[in-house]
Design a protein around this motif. Structure first.
Motif, short mmCIF file in Angstrom:
data_model
loop_
_atom_site.label_atom_id
_atom_site.label_comp_id
_atom_site.label_asym_id
_atom_site.label_seq_id
_atom_site.Cartn_x
_atom_site.Cartn_y
_atom_site.Cartn_z
N ILE A 44 0.74 -1.29 -0.04
CA ILE A 44 0.08 -0.04 -0.04
C ILE A 44 0.93 1.40 0.13
O ILE A 44 1.91 1.12 0.76
N PHE A 45 0.56 2.15 -0.78
CA PHE A 45 1.25 3.40 -0.87
C PHE A 45 2.66 3.46 -1.32
O PHE A 45 3.51 4.19 -0.92
N GLY A 46 3.17 2.27 -2.17
CA GLY A 46 4.29 2.10 -2.76
C GLY A 46 5.38 2.00 -2.00
O GLY A 46 6.46 2.17 -2.06
N MET A 56 -0.02 10.34 -18.94
CA MET A 56 -1.07 11.10 -18.22
C MET A 56 -1.25 12.59 -18.78
O MET A 56 -0.20 12.88 -19.55
N SER A 57 -2.26 12.97 -18.52
CA SER A 57 -2.46 14.51 -19.02
C SER A 57 -1.95 15.46 -17.93
O SER A 57 -1.50 14.84 -16.67
N PHE A 58 -1.92 16.84 -18.05
CA PHE A 58 -1.24 17.45 -17.22
C PHE A 58 -1.90 17.38 -15.89
O PHE A 58 -1.05 17.20 -14.83
N SER A 59 -3.17 17.46 -15.85
CA SER A 59 -3.85 17.45 -14.75
C SER A 59 -3.68 15.91 -13.91
O SER A 59 -3.44 16.30 -12.71
N GLN A 60 -3.52 15.18 -14.64
CA GLN A 60 -3.29 13.80 -13.89
C GLN A 60 -1.98 13.67 -13.30
O GLN A 60 -1.60 13.42 -12.36
N ARG A 61 -0.89 14.27 -14.20
CA ARG A 61 0.37 14.35 -13.71
C ARG A 61 0.54 15.18 -12.41
O ARG A 61 1.61 14.76 -11.55
N VAL A 62 -0.16 16.25 -12.25
CA VAL A 62 -0.15 17.23 -11.15
C VAL A 62 -0.73 16.15 -10.07
O VAL A 62 -0.06 16.29 -8.88
N LYS A 63 -1.67 15.54 -9.91
CA LYS A 63 -2.45 14.76 -9.02
C LYS A 63 -1.33 13.75 -8.64
O LYS A 63 -1.20 13.28 -7.53
N ASN A 64 -1.01 12.93 -9.71
CA ASN A 64 -0.02 11.80 -9.32
C ASN A 64 1.25 12.26 -8.73
O ASN A 64 1.76 11.76 -7.75
N PHE A 65 1.67 13.47 -9.23
CA PHE A 65 3.04 14.11 -8.27
C PHE A 65 2.70 14.31 -6.82
O PHE A 65 3.43 14.04 -6.15
N LEU A 66 1.27 14.93 -6.43
CA LEU A 66 1.14 15.39 -5.18
C LEU A 66 0.87 13.60 -4.36
O LEU A 66 1.48 13.82 -3.08
N ILE A 67 0.29 12.90 -4.86
CA ILE A 67 0.12 11.82 -4.31
C ILE A 67 1.76 11.07 -4.14
O ILE A 67 1.85 10.49 -2.98
N SER A 93 10.82 6.32 -9.06
CA SER A 93 9.67 5.93 -9.71
C SER A 93 9.01 7.53 -10.08
O SER A 93 8.29 8.10 -9.51
N PRO A 94 9.67 8.03 -11.27
CA PRO A 94 9.37 9.40 -11.54
C PRO A 94 7.70 9.56 -11.90
O PRO A 94 7.21 8.80 -12.49
N PRO A 95 7.30 10.42 -11.00
CA PRO A 95 5.77 10.63 -11.10
C PRO A 95 5.24 10.90 -12.30
O PRO A 95 3.97 11.11 -12.66
N SER A 96 6.14 11.52 -13.37
CA SER A 96 5.70 12.06 -14.60
C SER A 96 5.20 10.76 -15.38
O SER A 96 4.28 10.92 -16.36
N TYR A 97 5.57 9.60 -15.38
CA TYR A 97 4.99 8.48 -15.99
C TYR A 97 4.95 7.29 -15.15
O TYR A 97 4.32 6.31 -15.80
N VAL A 98 5.21 7.21 -14.00
CA VAL A 98 4.75 6.05 -13.10
C VAL A 98 3.72 6.29 -12.35
O VAL A 98 3.49 6.90 -11.33
N PRO A 99 2.27 5.89 -12.71
CA PRO A 99 1.15 6.09 -12.30
C PRO A 99 1.16 5.56 -10.71
O PRO A 99 1.70 4.37 -10.62
N ARG A 100 0.68 6.18 -9.64
CA ARG A 100 0.80 5.79 -8.27
C ARG A 100 -0.34 4.95 -8.02
O ARG A 100 -1.45 4.90 -8.87
N MET A 101 -0.44 3.82 -7.05
CA MET A 101 -1.40 2.92 -6.76
C MET A 101 -2.70 3.81 -6.43
O MET A 101 -2.78 4.76 -5.93
N PHE A 102 -3.81 3.17 -6.82
CA PHE A 102 -5.18 3.72 -6.62
C PHE A 102 -5.53 4.91 -7.58
O PHE A 102 -6.54 5.56 -7.28
N THR A 103 -4.54 5.45 -8.44
CA THR A 103 -5.23 6.54 -9.09
C THR A 103 -5.80 6.18 -10.21
O THR A 103 -6.47 6.90 -10.87
N LEU A 132 3.29 12.70 -1.24
CA LEU A 132 2.70 12.54 0.11
C LEU A 132 2.79 10.86 0.57
O LEU A 132 2.75 10.46 1.66
N GLU A 133 3.32 10.18 -0.31
CA GLU A 133 3.47 8.65 0.10
C GLU A 133 4.56 8.37 1.28
O GLU A 133 4.17 7.47 1.99
N HIS A 134 5.63 8.92 1.14
CA HIS A 134 6.44 8.87 2.20
C HIS A 134 5.87 9.10 3.64
O HIS A 134 5.86 8.24 4.55
N ILE A 135 5.11 10.15 3.63
CA ILE A 135 4.50 10.60 5.01
C ILE A 135 3.23 9.55 5.38
O ILE A 135 3.10 9.13 6.42
#
Lengths: 531, 531
Positions: A176-178, A204-215, A188-198, A218-221
């Motif tokens: 869970i949470f990578g 990914m589109s730009f908005s998807q990349r933004v969400k993927n980047f944010l997720i 795992s560059p968030p620009s092309y590696v989709p995170r789990m549950f996304t 936050l994964e470490h935390i």
């Protein structure tokens, strides 16, 4: 605190002789700490093969469990559970009903959070029972194992492995949470590696990349919070400060149940071994009753339908919608379902309490596979090249389904809000439109064309870890760096400081030089003035 | 423009029948564009095996070459060279002398830059002869190959593969300035992945990390400059704009001649297949003359000494220093050396024009290996567990040597400034101090314990690419992103903008609110005042 003993289901004498034989074999000594549920079904393929190869295997499981059955091939050690069989079954039944409820986003998040918290509490509590069973722990200490095989989606096994000072092999689809990627130091560059549950693809589109980047950020935390109870439990048990990250990162070899036919291509680390499709290894002839049904399916063939080993009953309204959808398709349908039969069940639809899923899918008359898109089922679809209609329920199933859909090898439907026509149309589409069959055949052909079969690969690496006491030569030095060092932030700060200092000194020097020049130029002028 | 024909050395009839047999075989059609020199020696192990498996193989090589010999197993197409055999041999002889000259750092850089420029000029010029040979290109077009196997340290093969629209498999140890890592989209954090030519390990000090970071940051630019002539040549030939990066990144599978027993563990991509040790595959019995010499070596055994297939003669002063160092050690020494024998050669030292290096190292009496630390030799040392004394000369040899030294399996000496005692002490140290033997045995044991042998793995992936017309399912989506997108810089800029705008609006709002409050507070006061 909890009993230690053999699984009650097995015949004492049979086990005695098997253990005698195994104990004498010239093999390694392996402790297995599995997870209950469908995870065990693929791990046991590996454990069985290791047992056949003469290794001495001890499996440590909770007394009260769901799918730990027929364990005659290895020594079994049980520990008491914090719940009774009835409580466990009730819980599973309630869960089975709840995952079919259609919810709005906020409700979904609340439900998901509550499910995760409850599951964590249960698993942590079970782990506590394991660790506090000092008799069992002492017995394990005396066994002098060479290694541990564990499904560390919850890292209870890792705590025991650390206590026993033995290397561990992790067997899983992912955490869970990578956490597996973080702990194995996989970039795992968030620009092309989709995170789990996304439920994103690698495009990914730009908005998807933004969400993927944010997720991703936050994964470490989130990992720290989610796995904190284990870290705390490990610190208490091991009597030293332990973090969740340190627990996971002690893994010698990660046996990951995927490959890049299914997963989107991304970096991997040297100690990550891909064994996707390991559960397709065991192919047997169909039992007679299924052979008869299959033969009677005629030229249209049949459809296999299952929500997996963990979901047997579903709400009646959904069961009726499904029955309605399936009754008019020309194929026979084999539906794994233990609940009350829906009254509108078609003549072509056969409800069965259990089905040999992989063997049925391997039959040339299998036309489609209706699945909840659990990773095991999806791989059985890939191995046997059967196009899929996917009704994902929880966890990684939505992500799994997206991977198949994005390859044009299946269709996704929302089971919580199912329209019967959509289901029958989807089934007919994947059967009648040749592109789905072609795509799944292409995936299957790529998946099966490998230099060594996934089960043999998994066996090799478990034996490797037993023989070489780990695999430290595959452990990246990144483990010895903190986050700032790993990201070279200290280096960048230093270089920036050097650059700014150089600029500042240059500026000061040139200002000073300018002033000198100005003074020289102005002095004579004054002189002239005075003159 | 250059002749197209068969290698002159082979017997016409023998080849005719072999080709007839190969052409009829139910195999793939493979074009091989190798690099001359030692690179070919390991690639030919693979090409030979592929030929044995019934694939139709055409090897395209320059007419004038150094090590393309005994090519009877495949069809050979030659193209004219921009230099004669004499010029080539003279150049190699001069190079052999120059690499032994002791230089200060600035001289070293100048020498290195000049060598690289000259080599590039030569290789580019040879490639131009290949591409401008329209007869040969037309012949290749007609062959309808399934794939190309090429050593793309210089990407001439890739240009031809692009022209023929066939997928390619790259076979190499690595490219200059990490182009293979850049082009395969492999993340290589400079915090623990030492760059080529730095001679760092994966455990770097802060100052080393600073230098490594700077080199890493410059690699993109340096690669662009270094490979620019190829990009230009490709653009002219293919009649479309081509970059060096696009040439390299079309590679379907990278067969890399290393593994993580030798290389420091770091991320790899799904289409990077590790085949380190592929050159150890061919083990034969020792020729009779060597068998006799080996037998006569007694309990002390023997030492194998070679500067590799490309360096046969060395300056006499260095040869004498080496002879001096070796004459007093108790082992017999087999030294591959074609130059004039140094007058002080010891009785224990046997000069040979050629030696079966791998087979000698595999002999239980082999005690040490004195090597220039070329990647082939180093792997033969690892495969056969023989500790090494390394005298690196050029290219990646210093890095290779560092990898072995850092594992405690060998010692490095500076051959350009060699003191005889140092060499004899080093040889005796790796023989007498058991830690070197233990360490190389550990490396060897880890290296050899693999689920599939490197040669079989390489064969599998070449056949995979031929069969599936490439491996697009292993190609990461990172190739479709530009640098800013890949690094998520656009996402970060967007999030920063959102954050700043939010802060700005919040600030403005609170300022406005404060003003309102102040006004409300001050108004009554004024009223009071006026009252």
């Amino acid at each position: 605190m909890g009993a230690t003993g053999s699984s009650p289901s097995c015949c004492f004498f049979r086990r005695f002789f098997i253990l005698l034989a195994l104990g004498c074999a010239d093999g390694g000594r392996l402790l297995v700490v599995p997870q209950d549920g469908s995870h065990w079904l693929s791990m046991r393929v590996l454990v069985d093969r290791l047992a056949q190869r003469g290794h001495y295997i001890v499996v440590a499981i909770p007394e009260v469990n769901m799918l730990f059955k027929d364990l005659d091939n290895y020594k079994v050690k049980t520990f008491s559970s914090p719940y009774s069989k009835d409580v466990l079954e009730n819980r599973m039944r309630r869960m089975n009903q709840e995952i079919f409820v259609d919810r709005i986003l906020t409700e979904k998040i609340t439900f998901w959070y509550e499910s995760m918290s409850n599951a964590t509490q249960w698993v942590v509590s079970a782990c506590q029972h394991f660790l506090q069973n000092s008799t069992l722990i002492r017995e394990l200490e005396k066994e002098h194992f060479d290694a541990m095989l564990t499904d560390s989606v919850f890292p209870c096994g890792e705590i025991v492995a650390e206590h026993l000072s033995i290397p561990s092999v992790s067997f899983m689809r992912g955490t869970i949470f990578g956490m597996d990627q973080i702990a194995s130091q996989t970039p795992s560059p968030p620009s092309y590696v989709p995170r789990m549950f996304t439920v994103y693809t690698d495009n990914m589109s730009f908005s998807q990349r933004v969400k993927n980047f944010l997720i991703h950020s936050l994964e470490h935390i989130v990992c720290h919070i989610f796995y904190y109870p284990y870290a705390q439990m490990a610190s208490d048990f091991l009597k030293k400060e332990v973090t969740a990250m340190s627990l996971f990162s002690r893994t010698s070899i990660w046996l990951m149940r995927y490959d890049f036919v299914f997963e989107f291509p991304r970096p991997i680390m040297p100690n990550v071994i891909l064994i996707g499709g390991i559960n397709c290894a065991k192919q047997k002839a169909l039992p007679q009753e299924f052979e008869k049904l299959v033969k009677s399916s005629g030229e249209h063939g049949f459809v296999v339908f299952s929500f997996g080993s963990m979901v047997s009953e579903i709400p009646m309204n959904i069961a009726m919608d499904i029955a309605e959808a399936l009754r008019y398709i020309p194929q026979k349908v084999f539906w794994r379902y233990t609940g009350k039969a829906p009254p509108n069940l078609g003549d072509n639809t056969h409800l069965v309490k259990w089905l040999p899923q992989n063997d049925l899918l391997a039959h040339p008359k299998a036309r489609a596979f209706i699945t909840h898109a659990g990773s095991h089922g999806v791989y059985e679809g890939i191995c046997n090249a059967v196009p899929m209609v996917m009704l994902p329920l929880i966890g990684d199933q939505m992500d799994n389904a997206k991977r198949i859909e994005s390859r044009g090898a299946g269709l996704i439907l929302n089971v919580q809000n199912l329209i019967p026509d959509d289901l029958s149309n989807a089934v007919m589409a994947v059967i009648d439109n040749p592109s789905y069959k072609e795509n799944i055949q292409r995936l299957s052909s790529l998946h099966r064309d490998r230099p060594v079969q996934p089960l043999d690969l998994a066996v090799h690496w478990v034996e490797f870890v037993m023989k070489h006491k780990g695999a430290p030569h595959l452990r990246p030095a990144a483990h010895d760096l903190n986050w700032i060092q790993y990201q070279s932030l200290d280096v960048m700060a230093f270089l920036l400081a050097v650059l700014l200092t150089t600029l500042f000194i240059s500026l000061k020097c040139s200002t000073f030089a300018c002033r000198c020049c100005c003074k020289r130029n102005t002095k004579p002028k004054r002189k002239t003035k005075s003159e």
